[in-house]
Design an enzyme around this catalytic site. Structure first.
Site, PDB file in Angstrom:
ATOM      1  N   GLY A 165     -21.519  78.100 -24.665  1.00  0.00           N
ATOM      2  CA  GLY A 165     -21.385  76.520 -23.936  1.00  0.00           C
ATOM      3  C   GLY A 165     -20.819  77.453 -22.393  1.00  0.00           C
ATOM      4  N   GLU A 183     -24.550  56.968 -17.038  1.00  0.00           N
ATOM      5  CA  GLU A 183     -25.795  57.465 -16.547  1.00  0.00           C
ATOM      6  C   GLU A 183     -26.932  57.301 -17.226  1.00  0.00           C
ATOM      7  OE1 GLU A 183     -23.371  61.201 -14.644  1.00  0.00           O
ATOM      8  OE2 GLU A 183     -23.454  61.752 -16.219  1.00  0.00           O
ATOM      9  N   ASP A 218     -13.465  72.110 -25.403  1.00  0.00           N
ATOM     10  CA  ASP A 218     -13.809  70.821 -26.650  1.00  0.00           C
ATOM     11  C   ASP A 218     -13.797  70.806 -27.701  1.00  0.00           C
ATOM     12  OD1 ASP A 218     -14.586  69.461 -23.552  1.00  0.00           O
ATOM     13  OD2 ASP A 218     -16.680  68.764 -25.305  1.00  0.00           O
TER      14      ASP A 218
END
Ligand SMILES: Cc1cc2nc3c(=O)[nH]c(=O)nc-3n(C[C@H](O)[C@H](O)[C@H](O)COP(=O)(O)OP(=O)(O)OC[C@H]3O[C@@H](n4cnc5c(N)ncnc54)[C@H](O)[C@@H]3O)c2cc1C
Length: 305
Positions: free
Chosen positions: A17, A175, A304
């Site tokens: 990622g 969003e 994360d």
């Protein structure tokens, strides 16, 4: 000579990622060989799956094959595999297919996953938005809901198809709610004959006192006004207590809906469990200032994780 033969020090990076890929790029020219492991064959631009879910972008605009991203780096080997554990004493990454990969240095960049706060049974009814598959599944559900509403004669059932509920008003929920409202009010109206897509309800439910709770209060207030201006119904201070195939319960009220979307919580991957190392409440590994995992100087945790 190949990159592998030249560079005996082996860096294994788990996760391609944002964090894993950036680490791979920054190690260009270092005297190491790298194995980059990911359970998906593509890198996903994590902030944009909601645009795919609402049919604004194609999948190819937010995901790229990992192999092609490191094509010009002969010292990098890409491994399409799922990690299930770490043998820290033996310095080996354990894979789901019962093979393993030895490392000298380990970089854990496995990101986060959905958290249903002890209600994993809600996941089939209220899917989240973390992967490309999540995004295409959600896109199908949203577009099919309008199709089903178009053919539904019963007003109550039609209203349920036209009600879109998003749980959680962090960045993803905000969003999504805004984009579904725009889809219903700007993009779809000329395409339907029996229904008026302006009548779609987009309901954003947040347990906390404001939208974008992690952001400064003036931004929350601005976002709330913007959402309401485009017709999103924002419910604050109400925790969801039940999700089913055709309804959601919050604040003691049941709302009929056929499209529920989970954007309420994430939890770090299992990397802390793999190393038996301390984690915070969200499951994130606690690291030293240089990002090494305490007690494991050869292991780093980033992003994360
Ligand atoms: C809507 C939205 C908007 C955002 N906007 C911003 C922004 O503006 N700015 C910003 O900085 N951040 C933003 N973020 C956050 C940002 O996307 C994340 O912080 C970032 O992606 C985390 O990077 P990572 O490398 O830790 O994990 P990820 O990018 O999630 O990558 C983790 C990788 O690990 C792989 N993996 C996981 N488990 C395993 C396993 N067991 N075996 C093998 N592979 C595994 C996954 O397949 C994945 O490829 C946003 C996020 C969202 C959802």
């Amino acid at each position: 000579m190949t990159g592998q033969a030249q560079n005996p020090h082996h860096v294994v990076i788990v996760g391609a990622g944002f964090g894993g890929l950036e680490t791979t790029y920054r190690l260009a020219g270092a005297p190491v060989r790298i194995t980059l492991i990911d359970r998906r064959n593509h890198h996903l631009f994590q902030p944009l799956p909601y645009q795919v879910a609402t049919a604004s972008l194609a999948t190819s605009e937010i995901a790229w094959p990992i192999r092609s991203l490191v094509r010009n780096r002969p010292e990098v080997t890409t491994l399409f595999a799922s990690v299930k554990g770490i043998d820290a004493a033996g310095r080996r990454v354990l894979l789901e297919d019962d093979t393993d990969v030895a490392y000298d240095t380990l970089v854990l960049a496995t990101g986060a996953r959905h958290a249903y706060f002890g209600h994993d049974e809600w996941e089939p009814f209220a899917p989240g938005l973390k992967t490309l598959e999540d995004a295409t599944t959600l896109r199908r559900r949203i577009l099919v809901a309008f199709e089903r509403a178009e053919r539904e004669r019963d007003p109550a059932r039609r209203a349920a198809w036209m009600t879109f509920v998003i749980i959680g008003a962090g960045p993803t929920g905000v969003e999504l709610a805004g984009t579904i409202a725009e889809l219903a009010r700007s993009t779809l109206p000329p395409d339907f004959r029996s229904i008026d897509t302006h009548e779609a309800r987009v309901v954003l439910i947040e347990a906390g006192p404001r939208v974008l709770g992690g952001f400064p209060e003036d931004l929350s207030a601005y976002t709330l006004t913007s959402l309401e201006r485009i017709g999103v119904e924002v419910v604050l201070g109400q925790a969801v207590t039940e999700c089913t195939a055709d309804s959601v319960v919050y604040g003691g009220k049941r709302l009929d809906t056929r499209t529920l979307i989970w954007a309420a919580g994430v939890r770090a991957s299992r990397a802390a469990e793999w190393l038996g190392a301390p984690a915070d409440r969200a499951g994130r590994l606690q690291v030293a200032p240089d990002l090494t995992v305490p007690g494991h100087p050869e292991s780093f945790a980033i992003g994360d994780t």
